[in-house]
Design an enzyme around this catalytic site. Structure first.
Site, PDB file in Angstrom:
ATOM      1  N   SER A   1      38.773  -3.460 -13.671  1.00 34.90           N
ATOM      2  CA  SER A   1      37.441  -3.088 -13.193  1.00 34.90           C
ATOM      3  C   SER A   1      36.832  -2.126 -14.192  1.00 34.90           C
ATOM      4  CB  SER A   1      37.553  -2.420 -11.821  1.00 34.90           C
ATOM      5  OG  SER A   1      38.140  -3.314 -10.905  1.00 34.90           O
TER       6      SER A   1
ATOM      7  N   SER B   1      44.250  -6.437  -9.577  1.00 32.00           N
ATOM      8  CA  SER B   1      43.060  -5.758 -10.070  1.00 32.00           C
ATOM      9  C   SER B   1      43.285  -4.249 -10.091  1.00 32.00           C
ATOM     10  CB  SER B   1      41.879  -6.103  -9.150  1.00 32.00           C
ATOM     11  OG  SER B   1      40.697  -5.503  -9.617  1.00 32.00           O
TER      12      SER B   1
ATOM     13  N   GLU C   1      44.534   0.887  -4.646  1.00 31.17           N
ATOM     14  CA  GLU C   1      44.720   0.677  -6.082  1.00 31.17           C
ATOM     15  C   GLU C   1      46.188   0.267  -6.291  1.00 31.17           C
ATOM     16  OE1 GLU C   1      43.227   0.454  -9.100  1.00 31.17           O
ATOM     17  OE2 GLU C   1      45.279   0.277  -9.828  1.00 31.17           O
TER      18      GLU C   1
ATOM     19  N   CYS D   1      32.397   2.311  -3.717  1.00 29.76           N
ATOM     20  CA  CYS D   1      33.392   1.569  -2.941  1.00 29.76           C
ATOM     21  C   CYS D   1      33.641   2.197  -1.569  1.00 29.76           C
ATOM     22  CB  CYS D   1      34.698   1.509  -3.728  1.00 29.76           C
ATOM     23  SG  CYS D   1      35.980   0.558  -2.893  1.00 29.76           S
TER      24      CYS D   1
ATOM     25  N   GLU E   1      42.621  -4.303   5.723  1.00 31.19           N
ATOM     26  CA  GLU E   1      41.842  -5.543   5.728  1.00 31.19           C
ATOM     27  C   GLU E   1      42.445  -6.591   4.808  1.00 31.19           C
ATOM     28  OE1 GLU E   1      37.749  -4.706   4.773  1.00 31.19           O
ATOM     29  OE2 GLU E   1      37.720  -3.016   6.162  1.00 31.19           O
TER      30      GLU E   1
ATOM     31  N   CYS F   1      35.595  -5.065   0.488  1.00 26.95           N
ATOM     32  CA  CYS F   1      36.657  -4.133   0.873  1.00 26.95           C
ATOM     33  C   CYS F   1      36.210  -2.900   1.629  1.00 26.95           C
ATOM     34  CB  CYS F   1      37.440  -3.666  -0.341  1.00 26.95           C
ATOM     35  SG  CYS F   1      36.736  -4.010  -1.932  1.00 26.95           S
TER      36      CYS F   1
ATOM     37  N   HIS G   1      33.071  -1.883 -15.213  1.00 27.70           N
ATOM     38  CA  HIS G   1      31.844  -1.398 -14.576  1.00 27.70           C
ATOM     39  C   HIS G   1      30.919  -0.538 -15.438  1.00 27.70           C
ATOM     40  CE1 HIS G   1      33.835  -3.139 -11.250  1.00 27.70           C
ATOM     41  NE2 HIS G   1      34.334  -2.081 -10.682  1.00 27.70           N
TER      42      HIS G   1
ATOM     43  N   ASN H   1      27.662  -4.738  -3.751  1.00 28.50           N
ATOM     44  CA  ASN H   1      27.545  -4.938  -2.324  1.00 28.50           C
ATOM     45  C   ASN H   1      27.272  -3.551  -1.750  1.00 28.50           C
ATOM     46  OD1 ASN H   1      28.274  -5.615   0.387  1.00 28.50           O
ATOM     47  ND2 ASN H   1      29.485  -7.288  -0.478  1.00 28.50           N
TER      48      ASN H   1
HETATM   49  N1  SAH Z   1      41.531  -0.756  -6.915  1.00 30.23           N
HETATM   50  C1  SAH Z   1      41.410  -2.033  -7.555  1.00 30.23           C
HETATM   51  C2  SAH Z   1      41.282  -3.203  -6.613  1.00 30.23           C
HETATM   52  C3  SAH Z   1      40.401  -3.086  -5.417  1.00 30.23           C
HETATM   53  S1  SAH Z   1      38.645  -3.254  -5.567  1.00 30.23           S
HETATM   54  C4  SAH Z   1      40.283  -2.022  -8.543  1.00 30.23           C
HETATM   55  O1  SAH Z   1      39.566  -1.047  -8.607  1.00 30.23           O
HETATM   56  O2  SAH Z   1      40.161  -2.968  -9.309  1.00 30.23           O
HETATM   57  C5  SAH Z   1      38.284  -4.884  -6.104  1.00 30.23           C
HETATM   58  C6  SAH Z   1      36.999  -4.952  -6.942  1.00 30.23           C
HETATM   59  O3  SAH Z   1      35.830  -4.764  -6.120  1.00 30.23           O
HETATM   60  C7  SAH Z   1      36.941  -3.885  -8.019  1.00 30.23           C
HETATM   61  O4  SAH Z   1      36.430  -4.445  -9.202  1.00 30.23           O
HETATM   62  C8  SAH Z   1      35.966  -2.898  -7.408  1.00 30.23           C
HETATM   63  O5  SAH Z   1      35.413  -2.058  -8.374  1.00 30.23           O
HETATM   64  C9  SAH Z   1      34.974  -3.817  -6.737  1.00 30.23           C
HETATM   65  N2  SAH Z   1      34.143  -3.181  -5.714  1.00 30.23           N
HETATM   66  C10 SAH Z   1      34.456  -2.188  -4.862  1.00 30.23           C
HETATM   67  N3  SAH Z   1      33.421  -1.879  -4.076  1.00 30.23           N
HETATM   68  C11 SAH Z   1      32.424  -2.695  -4.410  1.00 30.23           C
HETATM   69  C12 SAH Z   1      31.074  -2.857  -3.950  1.00 30.23           C
HETATM   70  N4  SAH Z   1      30.582  -2.105  -2.978  1.00 30.23           N
HETATM   71  N5  SAH Z   1      30.333  -3.824  -4.540  1.00 30.23           N
HETATM   72  C13 SAH Z   1      30.831  -4.592  -5.529  1.00 30.23           C
HETATM   73  N6  SAH Z   1      32.080  -4.487  -6.001  1.00 30.23           N
HETATM   74  C14 SAH Z   1      32.869  -3.540  -5.462  1.00 30.23           C
END
Ligand code: SAH
Length: 375
Positions: free
Chosen positions: A225, A202, A170, A129, A102, A353, A227, A310
């Site tokens: 990230s 990221s 990643e 995710c 995507e 994503c 969290h 999300n």
């Molecule tokens: N692997 C990398 C980049 C891809 S994800 C990383 O982890 O940073 C990009 C961002 O979206 C990351 O901060 C990830 O934690 C966040 N993310 C993934 N799924 C999500 C969701 N369902 N809701 C909100 N943020 C999400």
């Protein structure tokens, strides 16, 4: 076919022309007996989406030779969803081997941003995710990642101003291709010329990758990230934390900031009942201040992007309500940490994503590398 000539793209994959740097392409062309101006003819135009056979001034024999040694392959647009809310475009792209990934094009006042995937699937296992649900199928090559930018730019007919490496995968788990991509897309001799200050990478916190990246001295923005502010919660939602915990991660962020002089932005996904109380906000600010704002970094600007979760169909996690999000942001600010709440773009098209790829039936566990690795 002899593959001595050039290193080409990621080890283990057939060389694709779009993965070639200017130097690698020059070497390949030289080995084929071509004049030195040939690389200058081909390199910028291939990066603008023109196949060698359509360039007009490339001899047919050379086109055929390139096709054999390093085929030119752009991803195909398998599906395209346009948000009627904000014009965000989500592409489901098909790679040459049929795998789906995507790419998202977001339109902001400050220009167009393309969000690229770096792997087919992901093996990091973050609990919230969608991209990781089916594991990692394979790494993408630098040329395939570049192909996402070319496809989004050409389809929209607009210039790509910014790139975020925040799609599926990643980036630091595919280090060589991700960093090669950064060099290609920012190369002033190339066809895209997106300045490194307009690129964000990221990571979920792959510490050895952050240290390697620091040594590259790129001008990109590193997004981390986070969290969670404590290891128990982070262990539960992000398995990478069991390998490198929060204090190791923040120590690497500090080294990165000191080595590059660049700001880091922290991503913090707000998950109802898990990490988004006001106490959590205060603890997060305290953690970041303590870990980063010391010595030569005592005035370091810390920025947190808050992302209300999300919801992913397969997971029973929810976002907090708006009032809680605002309270969280205000508490961070009160403690000297700048925070912005990420706008959700393309809410009507499943723009975050991994969800579209799953809906298309890809990303099932069959064939995933991490599933295989366990056996
Ligand atoms: N692997 C990398 C980049 C891809 S994800 C990383 O982890 O940073 C990009 C961002 O979206 C990351 O901060 C990830 O934690 C966040 N993310 C993934 N799924 C999500 C969701 N369902 N809701 C909100 N943020 C999400």
């Amino acid at each position: 076919m002899d593959n001595r000539t050039v290193a080409g793209p990621s080890a283990g994959y057939p060389p694709d022309l779009l993965s070639f740097s200017f130097g690698q392409l020059s070497e390949l062309l030289e080995s084929l007996g071509e004049p030195s101006y040939r690389a200058e003819q081909i390199y910028p135009r291939m990066q603008r989406g023109i196949p060698p056979g359509k360039m007009g001034n490339i001899p047919a024999k050379l086109v055929a030779e390139l096709e054999e040694r390093a085929p030119y392959r752009l991803p195909e647009i398998a599906r395209k969803l346009v948000s009627s809310v904000d014009g965000t475009v989500k592409y489901l792209l098909r790679l040459a081997d049929g795998n789906l990934i995507e790419t998202v094009l977001m339109r902001y006042r400050h220009g167009n941003t393309v969000c690229v995937s770096t792997q087919v699937g992901c093996r990091m296992g973050c609990a919230f995710c969608a991209s990781t649900l089916g594991g990692r199928i394979r790494n993408m090559t630098a040329g395939e990642i570049l192909g996402e930018v070319i496809a989004a730019g050409n389809d929209s007919g607009e210039r790509v101003d910014n790139i975020v490496m925040m799609g599926i995968g990643e980036p630091l788990d595919n280090y060589e291709a991700s960093t090669a991509f950064i060099r290609l897309v920012s190369d002033p001799r190339g066809g895209l010329c997106v300045g490194q200050r307009h690129i964000s990478l990221s990571t979920c916190g792959v510490v050895d990758g952050i240290d390697r990246l620091a040594a590259e001295k790129f001008q990109i923005t590193l997004s981390v990230s986070l969290h969670a502010h404590d290891d128990a919660v982070r262990d539960a939602v992000m398995p990478v934390n069991r390998r490198w915990n929060i204090s190791e991660l923040l120590a690497a962020c500090r080294r990165y900031a000191l080595a590059t002089g660049r700001r880091i932005s922290f991503e913090y996904t707000l998950i109802n009942g898990k990490n988004c109380g006001e106490k959590d906000a205060a603890a997060l600010a305290e953690l970041l201040n303590r870990a980063l704002r010391r010595g030569p970094m005592s005035r370091y600007p810390i920025h947190v992007n808050l992302i209300p979760l999300n919801s992913v169909r397969e997971r029973d996690l929810r976002a907090p309500d708006r009032a809680q999000v605002d309270a969280f942001r205000q508490t961070l600010e009160k403690h000297g940490v700048r925070a912005t709440v990420r706008r959700t773009l393309g809410p009507d098209i499943n723009a975050s994503c991994g969800q579209l790829r799953r809906a298309a039936g890809a990303g099932d566990t069959a064939g995933a590398e991490n599933e295989k690795e366990k056996t």
